[in-house]
Design a protein around this motif. Structure first.
Motif, PDB file in Angstrom:
ATOM      1  N   ASN A 150       0.950  -0.879   0.055  1.00 40.78           N
ATOM      2  CA  ASN A 150       0.530  -0.019  -0.013  1.00 40.78           C
ATOM      3  C   ASN A 150       1.118   1.489  -0.166  1.00 40.78           C
ATOM      4  O   ASN A 150       0.360   2.612  -0.655  1.00 40.78           O
ATOM      5  CB  ASN A 150      -0.790   0.009   1.473  1.00 40.78           C
ATOM      6  N   TYR A 151       1.953   1.744   0.423  1.00 36.26           N
ATOM      7  CA  TYR A 151       3.277   2.441   0.514  1.00 36.26           C
ATOM      8  C   TYR A 151       4.522   2.156  -0.039  1.00 36.26           C
ATOM      9  O   TYR A 151       4.674   3.124   0.048  1.00 36.26           O
ATOM     10  CB  TYR A 151       3.349   2.626   2.086  1.00 36.26           C
ATOM     11  N   ARG A 152       4.339   1.126  -1.021  1.00 38.90           N
ATOM     12  CA  ARG A 152       5.288   1.119  -1.390  1.00 38.90           C
ATOM     13  C   ARG A 152       5.444   2.573  -2.367  1.00 38.90           C
ATOM     14  O   ARG A 152       7.026   2.830  -2.211  1.00 38.90           O
ATOM     15  CB  ARG A 152       4.861   0.298  -2.898  1.00 38.90           C
ATOM     16  N   ALA A 153       4.965   3.030  -2.611  1.00 39.73           N
ATOM     17  CA  ALA A 153       4.921   5.029  -3.255  1.00 39.73           C
ATOM     18  C   ALA A 153       6.185   5.584  -3.221  1.00 39.73           C
ATOM     19  O   ALA A 153       7.022   5.964  -3.319  1.00 39.73           O
ATOM     20  CB  ALA A 153       3.953   4.881  -4.242  1.00 39.73           C
ATOM     21  N   VAL A 154       5.330   5.582  -1.758  1.00 36.50           N
ATOM     22  CA  VAL A 154       5.336   6.604  -0.043  1.00 36.50           C
ATOM     23  C   VAL A 154       7.005   6.192   0.107  1.00 36.50           C
ATOM     24  O   VAL A 154       7.502   6.844  -0.267  1.00 36.50           O
ATOM     25  CB  VAL A 154       4.739   6.541   0.616  1.00 36.50           C
ATOM     26  N   ALA A 155       7.360   5.049   0.261  1.00 35.39           N
ATOM     27  CA  ALA A 155       8.480   4.347   0.757  1.00 35.39           C
ATOM     28  C   ALA A 155       9.472   4.399  -0.298  1.00 35.39           C
ATOM     29  O   ALA A 155      10.741   4.724   0.697  1.00 35.39           O
ATOM     30  CB  ALA A 155       8.383   2.610   1.120  1.00 35.39           C
ATOM     31  N   ASP A 156       9.273   4.202  -1.745  1.00 35.79           N
ATOM     32  CA  ASP A 156      10.456   4.947  -2.089  1.00 35.79           C
ATOM     33  C   ASP A 156      10.919   5.799  -2.869  1.00 35.79           C
ATOM     34  O   ASP A 156      12.247   6.255  -2.717  1.00 35.79           O
ATOM     35  CB  ASP A 156       9.958   4.354  -4.073  1.00 35.79           C
ATOM     36  N   LEU A 157       9.694   7.287  -2.561  1.00 33.38           N
ATOM     37  CA  LEU A 157      10.503   8.502  -2.343  1.00 33.38           C
ATOM     38  C   LEU A 157      10.901   8.795  -0.954  1.00 33.38           C
ATOM     39  O   LEU A 157      11.684   9.522  -1.065  1.00 33.38           O
ATOM     40  CB  LEU A 157       8.833   9.277  -2.378  1.00 33.38           C
ATOM     41  N   LEU A 158      10.237   8.531  -0.259  1.00 39.50           N
ATOM     42  CA  LEU A 158      10.680   9.225   1.175  1.00 39.50           C
ATOM     43  C   LEU A 158      12.216   8.661   1.768  1.00 39.50           C
ATOM     44  O   LEU A 158      13.179   9.030   1.259  1.00 39.50           O
ATOM     45  CB  LEU A 158       9.840   8.437   2.076  1.00 39.50           C
ATOM     46  N   ALA A 159      12.658   6.948   1.206  1.00 41.30           N
ATOM     47  CA  ALA A 159      13.586   6.543   1.170  1.00 41.30           C
ATOM     48  C   ALA A 159      14.761   7.250   0.390  1.00 41.30           C
ATOM     49  O   ALA A 159      16.084   7.139   0.328  1.00 41.30           O
ATOM     50  CB  ALA A 159      13.425   5.085   0.331  1.00 41.30           C
ATOM     51  N   TRP A 211     -10.789  13.768  -4.079  1.00 38.24           N
ATOM     52  CA  TRP A 211      -9.377  12.973  -3.906  1.00 38.24           C
ATOM     53  C   TRP A 211     -10.470  11.996  -2.581  1.00 38.24           C
ATOM     54  O   TRP A 211     -11.897  12.180  -2.193  1.00 38.24           O
ATOM     55  CB  TRP A 211      -8.225  12.947  -2.641  1.00 38.24           C
ATOM     56  N   ARG A 212     -10.515  11.075  -3.047  1.00 39.68           N
ATOM     57  CA  ARG A 212     -10.937   8.970  -2.383  1.00 39.68           C
ATOM     58  C   ARG A 212     -10.057   8.844  -1.205  1.00 39.68           C
ATOM     59  O   ARG A 212      -9.175   9.168  -0.580  1.00 39.68           O
ATOM     60  CB  ARG A 212     -10.937   8.307  -3.510  1.00 39.68           C
ATOM     61  N   HIS A 213     -10.813   8.112  -0.539  1.00 41.67           N
ATOM     62  CA  HIS A 213     -10.236   7.397   0.482  1.00 41.67           C
ATOM     63  C   HIS A 213      -8.898   6.489   0.273  1.00 41.67           C
ATOM     64  O   HIS A 213      -8.676   6.180  -0.741  1.00 41.67           O
ATOM     65  CB  HIS A 213     -11.077   6.065   0.717  1.00 41.67           C
ATOM     66  N   GLY A 214      -8.011   7.215   1.026  1.00 41.35           N
ATOM     67  CA  GLY A 214      -6.275   6.499   0.706  1.00 41.35           C
ATOM     68  C   GLY A 214      -5.698   6.888  -0.341  1.00 41.35           C
ATOM     69  O   GLY A 214      -4.968   6.220  -0.446  1.00 41.35           O
ATOM     70  N   GLU A 215      -6.591   7.965  -0.698  1.00 42.73           N
ATOM     71  CA  GLU A 215      -5.707   8.485  -2.617  1.00 42.73           C
ATOM     72  C   GLU A 215      -3.852   9.071  -2.323  1.00 42.73           C
ATOM     73  O   GLU A 215      -3.682   8.714  -2.644  1.00 42.73           O
ATOM     74  CB  GLU A 215      -6.479   9.491  -3.169  1.00 42.73           C
ATOM     75  N   ALA A 216      -4.183   9.527  -1.196  1.00 47.29           N
ATOM     76  CA  ALA A 216      -2.840  10.366  -0.981  1.00 47.29           C
ATOM     77  C   ALA A 216      -1.482   9.195  -0.942  1.00 47.29           C
ATOM     78  O   ALA A 216      -0.447   8.996  -1.713  1.00 47.29           O
ATOM     79  CB  ALA A 216      -2.732  10.527  -0.102  1.00 47.29           C
ATOM     80  N   SER A 217      -1.674   8.406   0.195  1.00 48.11           N
ATOM     81  CA  SER A 217      -0.800   6.636   0.480  1.00 48.11           C
ATOM     82  C   SER A 217      -0.546   5.897  -1.158  1.00 48.11           C
ATOM     83  O   SER A 217       0.473   5.262  -1.493  1.00 48.11           O
ATOM     84  CB  SER A 217      -1.320   5.829   1.253  1.00 48.11           C
ATOM     85  N   LEU A 218      -1.481   5.917  -2.263  1.00 49.31           N
ATOM     86  CA  LEU A 218      -1.583   5.127  -2.681  1.00 49.31           C
ATOM     87  C   LEU A 218      -0.958   6.349  -4.648  1.00 49.31           C
ATOM     88  O   LEU A 218      -0.217   5.352  -5.881  1.00 49.31           O
ATOM     89  CB  LEU A 218      -2.702   4.868  -3.925  1.00 49.31           C
ATOM     90  N   TRP A 219      -1.733   7.265  -4.595  1.00 47.52           N
ATOM     91  CA  TRP A 219      -1.495   8.850  -5.222  1.00 47.52           C
ATOM     92  C   TRP A 219      -0.725   9.355  -5.265  1.00 47.52           C
ATOM     93  O   TRP A 219       0.320  10.444  -6.347  1.00 47.52           O
ATOM     94  CB  TRP A 219      -2.513   8.518  -6.473  1.00 47.52           C
ATOM     95  N   HIS A 220      -0.640  10.109  -4.419  1.00 43.88           N
ATOM     96  CA  HIS A 220       0.549  10.937  -4.087  1.00 43.88           C
ATOM     97  C   HIS A 220       1.579  11.082  -3.049  1.00 43.88           C
ATOM     98  O   HIS A 220       1.917  11.661  -2.173  1.00 43.88           O
ATOM     99  CB  HIS A 220      -0.589  12.294  -3.631  1.00 43.88           C
ATOM    100  N   PRO A 221       2.183  10.175  -3.651  1.00 38.63           N
ATOM    101  CA  PRO A 221       3.442  10.351  -2.395  1.00 38.63           C
ATOM    102  C   PRO A 221       4.073  11.089  -1.835  1.00 38.63           C
ATOM    103  O   PRO A 221       5.025  11.144  -0.741  1.00 38.63           O
ATOM    104  CB  PRO A 221       4.956   9.093  -3.273  1.00 38.63           C
ATOM    105  N   GLU A 222       4.362  12.020  -2.460  1.00 35.22           N
ATOM    106  CA  GLU A 222       4.872  13.349  -2.564  1.00 35.22           C
ATOM    107  C   GLU A 222       3.571  14.124  -1.437  1.00 35.22           C
ATOM    108  O   GLU A 222       4.310  15.332  -0.425  1.00 35.22           O
ATOM    109  CB  GLU A 222       5.020  14.286  -4.090  1.00 35.22           C
ATOM    110  N   VAL A 223       2.916  14.338  -0.906  1.00 35.10           N
ATOM    111  CA  VAL A 223       2.092  14.665  -0.192  1.00 35.10           C
ATOM    112  C   VAL A 223       2.726  14.154   1.142  1.00 35.10           C
ATOM    113  O   VAL A 223       3.076  14.613   2.250  1.00 35.10           O
ATOM    114  CB  VAL A 223       1.128  14.219   0.594  1.00 35.10           C
ATOM    115  N   TYR A 224       3.183  12.938   1.303  1.00 34.42           N
ATOM    116  CA  TYR A 224       3.618  12.599   2.428  1.00 34.42           C
ATOM    117  C   TYR A 224       4.870  13.067   3.237  1.00 34.42           C
ATOM    118  O   TYR A 224       5.138  13.515   4.255  1.00 34.42           O
ATOM    119  CB  TYR A 224       3.728  10.652   2.807  1.00 34.42           C
ATOM    120  N   LEU A 225       6.175  12.942   1.531  1.00 32.34           N
ATOM    121  CA  LEU A 225       7.199  13.495   2.058  1.00 32.34           C
ATOM    122  C   LEU A 225       6.930  15.341   2.579  1.00 32.34           C
ATOM    123  O   LEU A 225       8.103  15.974   3.772  1.00 32.34           O
ATOM    124  CB  LEU A 225       7.857  14.224   0.729  1.00 32.34           C
TER     125      LEU A 225
END
Length: 245
Positions: free
Chosen positions: A25-34, A224-238
């Motif tokens: 679920n967090y693969r895209a976010v994790a790649d960006l944070l790493a 945005w829909r439910h949980g969209e940031a974690s799946l489609w917008h990893p930059e929001v987490y960063l």
């Protein structure tokens, strides 16, 4: 608690996936944070594919999470986040252990109980569970969640691995979770994310959560829909972890 780790940076982020999904679920976010200096730890919640025990409660998952952070991460992390069921586990950990995290990202967290929905979980799962291993049914479920296409194979594989008992247990827990007053003293600077296309109770939950956490920032994204940031917008987490929501 089983974990997957990406990156080897000096800063540590722990991110908790949504119900029915898994660490990917967090693969895209994790790649960006790493790529930006984080070591990202991705636990698998109880009762999900690859976990080491059945699901009992959000509170038990939070206890395991706190124990993991104490045992393997020095008792404190730079960032703690989660989406949906994972966000509820993250909130429970923040409520019971002040200052366990410097920052938090809480996405699509239900903190206002839905009693009617809880009562319907068991009969709904009883009807749908026999169809889970049929690709046409899982494909329809996948489409309804608006997941990236590259996640279909892990979604199908891991959906088949969740037991009926665990599915009922974590869906009931998700619909029953209640805002904890101890969050006011958690010490984490939190970014609370919610989408405008989520059910109205999710928006109300996000606003209630923002009021309960004095150092938080509420970010509402209308389209945005439910949980969209974690799946489609990893930059929001960063941006949230860097203090620039």
């Amino acid at each position: 608690m089983v974990t997957h780790t990406l990156g080897s940076g000096l800063r540590t982020a722990v991110l908790l996936h949504g119900g029915g999904l898994s660490w990917w679920n967090y693969r895209a976010v994790a790649d960006l944070l790493a790529a930006n200096g984080y070591r990202v730890v991705l636990p698998v919640l109880d009762g999900h594919a690859g976990s080491d025990r059945p699901f009992t409660s959000i509170e038990d998952n939070a206890s395991e999470l706190v124990a993991l952070i104490d045992r393997e991460l020095g008792g404190h992390v730079d960032a703690l986040g989660g989406v949906s069921l994972g966000a509820q586990v993250a909130l429970e950990a923040l409520a019971r252990r002040p200052r366990i995290a410097e920052r938090a990202v809480i996405e699509s967290a239900l903190v206002l109980p839905m009693r009617a929905a809880r009562a319907l979980v068991a009969p709904a799962v009883a009807l749908s569970y026999p169809l889970v291993r049929r690709p046409w049914f899982t494909r329809a479920q996948f489409a309804s969640l608006h997941l990236p296409e590259e996640l279909y194979e892990p979604y199908y594989r891991d959906s088949c691995a969740i037991s009926k008992r665990d599915m009922i247990a974590f869906m009931r827990a998700n619909s029953s979770y209640r805002l904890k007053p101890e969050l006011a003293g958690c010490g984490a600077r939190a970014t609370i994310l919610v989408g405008g296309k989520e059910p109205r109770i999710m928006v109300r939950s996000a606003r209630a959560l923002a009021k309960a956490m004095p150092d938080s920032t509420l970010v509402e994204r209308p389209g945005w829909r439910h949980g969209e940031a974690s799946l489609w917008h990893p930059e929001v987490y960063l941006e949230a972890l860097e203090g620039r929501p």
